[in-house]
Design a protein around this motif. Structure first.
Motif, PDB file in Angstrom:
ATOM      1  N   LEU A 164       0.871  -1.177   0.000  1.00 43.46           N
ATOM      2  CA  LEU A 164       0.000   0.000   0.000  1.00 43.46           C
ATOM      3  C   LEU A 164       0.905   1.223   0.000  1.00 43.46           C
ATOM      4  O   LEU A 164       1.376   1.648   1.047  1.00 43.46           O
ATOM      5  CB  LEU A 164      -0.896   0.022   1.243  1.00 43.46           C
ATOM      6  N   THR A 165       1.168   1.772  -1.166  1.00 41.07           N
ATOM      7  CA  THR A 165       2.112   2.877  -1.295  1.00 41.07           C
ATOM      8  C   THR A 165       1.550   3.930  -2.243  1.00 41.07           C
ATOM      9  O   THR A 165       0.596   3.682  -2.974  1.00 41.07           O
ATOM     10  CB  THR A 165       3.449   2.378  -1.885  1.00 41.07           C
ATOM     11  N   PRO A 166       2.155   5.112  -2.256  1.00 38.75           N
ATOM     12  CA  PRO A 166       1.737   6.124  -3.236  1.00 38.75           C
ATOM     13  C   PRO A 166       1.858   5.640  -4.666  1.00 38.75           C
ATOM     14  O   PRO A 166       1.035   5.988  -5.525  1.00 38.75           O
ATOM     15  CB  PRO A 166       2.694   7.288  -2.953  1.00 38.75           C
ATOM     16  N   GLU A 167       2.878   4.836  -4.942  1.00 31.28           N
ATOM     17  CA  GLU A 167       3.043   4.316  -6.299  1.00 31.28           C
ATOM     18  C   GLU A 167       1.878   3.426  -6.708  1.00 31.28           C
ATOM     19  O   GLU A 167       1.365   3.526  -7.834  1.00 31.28           O
ATOM     20  CB  GLU A 167       4.360   3.532  -6.416  1.00 31.28           C
ATOM     21  N   ASP A 168       1.456   2.548  -5.804  1.00 30.85           N
ATOM     22  CA  ASP A 168       0.352   1.645  -6.115  1.00 30.85           C
ATOM     23  C   ASP A 168      -0.938   2.427  -6.350  1.00 30.85           C
ATOM     24  O   ASP A 168      -1.722   2.107  -7.243  1.00 30.85           O
ATOM     25  CB  ASP A 168       0.165   0.637  -4.977  1.00 30.85           C
ATOM     26  N   GLU A 169      -1.166   3.437  -5.525  1.00 32.40           N
ATOM     27  CA  GLU A 169      -2.347   4.273  -5.688  1.00 32.40           C
ATOM     28  C   GLU A 169      -2.330   4.961  -7.044  1.00 32.40           C
ATOM     29  O   GLU A 169      -3.328   4.981  -7.768  1.00 32.40           O
ATOM     30  CB  GLU A 169      -2.401   5.313  -4.574  1.00 32.40           C
ATOM     31  N   ALA A 170      -1.187   5.530  -7.401  1.00 31.46           N
ATOM     32  CA  ALA A 170      -1.077   6.248  -8.668  1.00 31.46           C
ATOM     33  C   ALA A 170      -1.273   5.319  -9.864  1.00 31.46           C
ATOM     34  O   ALA A 170      -1.903   5.696 -10.865  1.00 31.46           O
ATOM     35  CB  ALA A 170       0.280   6.936  -8.756  1.00 31.46           C
ATOM     36  N   MET A 171      -0.746   4.108  -9.765  1.00 33.69           N
ATOM     37  CA  MET A 171      -0.911   3.166 -10.870  1.00 33.69           C
ATOM     38  C   MET A 171      -2.368   2.756 -11.039  1.00 33.69           C
ATOM     39  O   MET A 171      -2.842   2.572 -12.161  1.00 33.69           O
ATOM     40  CB  MET A 171      -0.009   1.940 -10.658  1.00 33.69           C
ATOM     41  N   ALA A 172      -3.084   2.611  -9.919  1.00 27.57           N
ATOM     42  CA  ALA A 172      -4.511   2.296 -10.002  1.00 27.57           C
ATOM     43  C   ALA A 172      -5.278   3.426 -10.691  1.00 27.57           C
ATOM     44  O   ALA A 172      -6.187   3.182 -11.497  1.00 27.57           O
ATOM     45  CB  ALA A 172      -5.073   2.038  -8.610  1.00 27.57           C
ATOM     46  N   ARG A 197       6.698  10.857  -5.996  1.00 24.48           N
ATOM     47  CA  ARG A 197       6.718   9.415  -6.277  1.00 24.48           C
ATOM     48  C   ARG A 197       5.456   8.991  -7.004  1.00 24.48           C
ATOM     49  O   ARG A 197       5.495   8.209  -7.967  1.00 24.48           O
ATOM     50  CB  ARG A 197       6.859   8.640  -4.961  1.00 24.48           C
ATOM     51  N   ALA A 198       4.319   9.492  -6.543  1.00 22.85           N
ATOM     52  CA  ALA A 198       3.053   9.148  -7.188  1.00 22.85           C
ATOM     53  C   ALA A 198       3.013   9.668  -8.614  1.00 22.85           C
ATOM     54  O   ALA A 198       2.528   8.971  -9.530  1.00 22.85           O
ATOM     55  CB  ALA A 198       1.888   9.717  -6.381  1.00 22.85           C
ATOM     56  N   LEU A 353       3.554  -8.404  -9.321  1.00 22.75           N
ATOM     57  CA  LEU A 353       3.017  -7.377  -8.433  1.00 22.75           C
ATOM     58  C   LEU A 353       1.514  -7.520  -8.295  1.00 22.75           C
ATOM     59  O   LEU A 353       0.809  -7.727  -9.297  1.00 22.75           O
ATOM     60  CB  LEU A 353       3.339  -5.978  -8.964  1.00 22.75           C
ATOM     61  N   ILE A 354       1.022  -7.405  -7.072  1.00 21.14           N
ATOM     62  CA  ILE A 354      -0.415  -7.362  -6.852  1.00 21.14           C
ATOM     63  C   ILE A 354      -0.923  -5.997  -7.322  1.00 21.14           C
ATOM     64  O   ILE A 354      -0.394  -4.958  -6.948  1.00 21.14           O
ATOM     65  CB  ILE A 354      -0.767  -7.561  -5.369  1.00 21.14           C
ATOM     66  N   VAL A 355      -1.925  -6.020  -8.195  1.00 25.04           N
ATOM     67  CA  VAL A 355      -2.545  -4.787  -8.677  1.00 25.04           C
ATOM     68  C   VAL A 355      -3.937  -4.711  -8.076  1.00 25.04           C
ATOM     69  O   VAL A 355      -4.588  -5.719  -7.836  1.00 25.04           O
ATOM     70  CB  VAL A 355      -2.597  -4.744 -10.211  1.00 25.04           C
ATOM     71  N   ARG A 356      -4.392  -3.479  -7.857  1.00 23.80           N
ATOM     72  CA  ARG A 356      -5.605  -3.285  -7.080  1.00 23.80           C
ATOM     73  C   ARG A 356      -6.541  -2.304  -7.770  1.00 23.80           C
ATOM     74  O   ARG A 356      -6.126  -1.248  -8.236  1.00 23.80           O
ATOM     75  CB  ARG A 356      -5.222  -2.754  -5.693  1.00 23.80           C
TER      76      ARG A 356
END
Length: 372
Positions: A164-172, A197-198, A353-356
């Protein structure tokens, strides 16, 4: 990154912060991260019992690596609680489970888990521990791992990375905007490290999908020429790369509220807008909240930007979903299914990588509500 109550925020920063990615315009973010290679290895489920009809297929003996003592234990506790809650809520056969403390060294904990017969490892949690573990030669990384953070390099074949990171949020958000058919998105950010980062992660993900993302426009609210700066950036981007059909904000709400009115009479006056969950910050006492109307953002997605109580709740959800991924890895590895987790719909990409797909909110009349 917003620093909340010292005890919790320091731990979250240590355990979940990945460090800056590629640099944004006019900002020095340090060395560029290594390029991540795609993980196309097969996930071997043959040693597990046959899967149930819903895909439930847990490992035979499970080890969980967490910092159970020391300063990072504060962040590990809600992850552990969420994992155990989901584990015990499963009434079918469950694998034997043992926790290993990584505070004395992740290599020691991993080796002990393998020596004691674990055929699947969940963890570690700390970013440096994941990087260290995934740097091991294949001959030493004999048991597949569900890492609870991102490493600086590729996820090894057969293993998985979940964070759960800014990168994961941005990719979603990038996936959502691209799915909506937006071909050219203008990015707004600030000098804040987390927001940079995001921005970088969004741009990289968007370009991977064959679409155009601008160089991030770095907003400085103290600039005496801010209005002209914004108008100039929009005009330059449109002239250089063509029609802009979307805007992405990775900033606090006060920045968004300052910038959006400047869109009038520009090419982005009426284009769709999305933002990170940081849009909820910096709005206390604001009387111009309707300026945010129509902007969509993920619901409580990035734990680094939340207060201690909310972050702990999200980390419990994170632990819950770590068990789901462990028990249903074969199902999501097929690429045909996703899991309905506490943090969103979970899938697995070819990079391991788990994508959300998170739950979405949208501002209506200055108030965030659930988005359809």
């Amino acid at each position: 990154m917003r620093l909340v109550t010292l005890k919790m925020s320091a731990v979250i920063a240590a355990s979940l912060l990945l460090g800056a990615c590629a640099s944004t315009r006019n900002v020095n973010t340090g060395p560029k991260q290594p390029t991540v290679v795609r993980n196309t290895a097969h996930y071997d489920m043959s040693k597990r019992a046959p899967a149930d009809r819903d895909g439930y297929q847990p490992p035979n003996k499970l080890a969980v690596l967490l910092p159970l003592t020391g300063s990072a234990a504060t962040a590990a506790k809600p992850v552990r609680d969420g994992f155990l809650n989901a584990y015990y809520n499963e009434k079918r056969a469950r694998p034997p489970l043992k926790f290993y403390d990584t505070s004395k060294g992740v290599s020691v904990a991993y080796a002990k888990a393998v020596a004691e017969g674990a055929d699947f490892v969940v963890g570690p949690l700390l970013r440096d521990e994941v990087t260290s573990l995934f740097a091991k030669p294949d001959a030493e990384l004999t048991v597949p791992t569900l890492a609870l953070n991102r490493a600086q390099a590729a996820t090894p074949g057969g293993s998985v990375s979940y964070a759960l990171t800014p990168e994961d949020e941005a990719m979603a958000i990038a996936n959502a905007m691209r799915s909506a058919g937006l071909k050219h998105v203008l990015i707004f950010t600030t000098a804040d490290t987390t927001q940079r980062r995001a921005a970088d992660a969004f741009a990289a993900q968007y370009k991977l999908q064959g679409a155009m993302a601008s160089a991030p426009v770095v907003v400085n609210l103290k600039s005496e020429t801010l209005n002209a700066d914004i108008a100039g950036a929009i005009a330059a981007e449109a002239k250089t790369n063509g029609k802009i059909d979307g805007v992405f904000f990775t900033t606090r709400g006060d920045v968004v509220r300052a910038v959006v009115p400047m869109f009038a009479s520009t090419p982005v006056a009426n284009v769709p807008r999305m933002a990170t969950s940081q849009i909820q910050l910096g709005n206390s006492g604001a009387t111009d909240m309707p300026v945010l109307d129509g902007i969509r953002f993920p619901l409580d997605y990035d734990v680094e930007s939340q207060g201690a109580g909310k972050a702990a709740s999200r980390l419990r959800d994170f632990g819950n979903d770590a068990w789901l991924i462990t028990a249903y890895l074969g199902r999501i590895a097929s690429g045909e299914h996703r899991l309905n987790g506490m943090t969103g719909k979970l899938g697995l990409n070819n990079a391991g990588l788990i994508v959300r797909d998170p739950e979405w909110s949208i501002y209506r009349n200055g108030v965030p509500v659930s988005a359809p």
